[in-house]
Design an enzyme around this catalytic site. Structure first.
Site, PDB file in Angstrom:
ATOM      1  N   CYS A 112     -17.762 -13.202 -38.373  1.00 38.39           N
ATOM      2  CA  CYS A 112     -18.591 -14.302 -37.879  1.00 38.39           C
ATOM      3  C   CYS A 112     -20.083 -14.095 -38.176  1.00 38.39           C
ATOM      4  O   CYS A 112     -20.491 -14.315 -39.313  1.00 38.39           O
ATOM      5  CB  CYS A 112     -18.321 -14.542 -36.408  1.00 38.39           C
ATOM      6  N   HIS A 220     -12.498 -15.323 -35.951  1.00 34.98           N
ATOM      7  CA  HIS A 220     -12.457 -14.138 -35.090  1.00 34.98           C
ATOM      8  C   HIS A 220     -11.066 -13.533 -35.023  1.00 34.98           C
ATOM      9  O   HIS A 220     -10.322 -13.735 -34.060  1.00 34.98           O
ATOM     10  CB  HIS A 220     -12.948 -14.501 -33.682  1.00 34.98           C
ATOM     11  N   GLU A 222     -10.353 -10.536 -34.411  1.00 39.25           N
ATOM     12  CA  GLU A 222     -10.283  -9.514 -33.359  1.00 39.25           C
ATOM     13  C   GLU A 222      -9.721 -10.062 -32.056  1.00 39.25           C
ATOM     14  O   GLU A 222      -9.096  -9.358 -31.269  1.00 39.25           O
ATOM     15  CB  GLU A 222     -11.665  -8.888 -33.142  1.00 39.25           C
TER      16      GLU A 222
END
Ligand SMILES: N[C@@H](CCC(=O)NCCCC(=O)O)C(=O)O
Length: 255
Positions: A112, A220, A222
């Protein structure tokens, strides 16, 4: 193999009467659980950091997302507070760190804000408030106090055929989350587009002719790294690259 170390960017924040160099848990958790590496926070001390000493001690670099934006003056833009907040201490740390990691062939995963730093570090530019552009989707998170809602998987991205990400996923289109209001404008000369959104926004890049894994994603992975397969694959691939770097470094040290 011992758990290889990965340098992780930090945001500089003031709260509880202290100044913190911090990173959100979601990135650190994904590094440990999905990539199998040990994240090591790098304070945003800019040019006071000996990058070669740092990069000689780790086998990867991970750049996290953040609400702050890269300082526009770093890519020829106006120092306009309306496009803030900014984190100039982070900028002064991550941009040289990116360039040196690529030069040394240290695996890099930029998430990001990280893909935006990667693009600026290599000579590209960013566009602010992209949702205000005609024909551009709203890439911001939905208004919610619930992070699971803000990071919900809700947007299609198309993966470049034959690119470095194409081999990771079983399809040329995946669903991702989206939590950003800036985007890549002019792509840096040495970056290749690896994925795009339906409105043409660049969603992933790789460094051309990189000596190791060097990937940036605007979404994202993660956040759902434990449950979403494309997210898992990105962190697994990063972990594999980190372990390969660690093995090569240990072999060289033993020679
Ligand atoms: N600030 C940049 C980068 C966006 C980003 O890294 N988002 C991470 C989560 C931020 C949040 O929780 O709102 C941009 O807006 O493009």
């Amino acid at each position: 193999m011992a758990q290889p170390l990965v340098a992780v960017s930090t945001d500089v924040k003031e709260f509880e009467n202290y100044r913190w160099h911090a990173a959100p848990d979601q990135y650190l958790e994904a590094a440990v659980s999905a990539a199998g590496v040990l994240p090591v926070l790098v304070p945003s001390f800019g040019e006071r950091i000996d990058l070669d000493s740092l990069l000689a001690a780790v086998d990867g670099v991970m750049l996290t997302g953040a609400k702050s934006n890269v300082d526009p003056t770093l890519y020829g833009g106006a120092d306009d507070e309306k496009n803030g907040p900014y984190d100039r201490q982070r900028d002064s740390t991550t941009l040289p760190l990116i360039r040196r990691a690529i030069e040394r062939g240290v695996p890099l995963l930029a998430i990001c804000r990280g893909i935006q730093e990667l693009n600026v570090a290599l000579g590209g530019t960013l566009a602010a408030e992209i949702q205000e552009r005609p024909g551009t989707l709203d890439h911001r998170a939905p208004e919610s106090a619930d992070q699971d809602e803000r990071f919900a998987i809700r947007q299609k991205v198309t993966i470049r055929t034959g690119g470095c990400l194409a081999g990771l996923f079983k399809a040329d289109e995946i669903q991702v989350n989206s939590v950003h209001r800036q985007g890549i404008d002019r792509l840096a000369p040495n970056l290749r587009v690896e994925a795009v959104a339906p409105d043409g926004v660049i969603e992933a890049v790789s460094v051309a002719n990189a000596r190791a894994f060097a990937v940036g994603v605007q979404w994202h992975p993660e956040y759902w790294a434990k449950s979403d397969e494309p997210s898992q694959r990105i962190f697994e691939a990063f972990g594999e690259a980190v372990r390969a770097h660690a093995a090569a470094r240990m072999k060289a040290a033993a020679a």
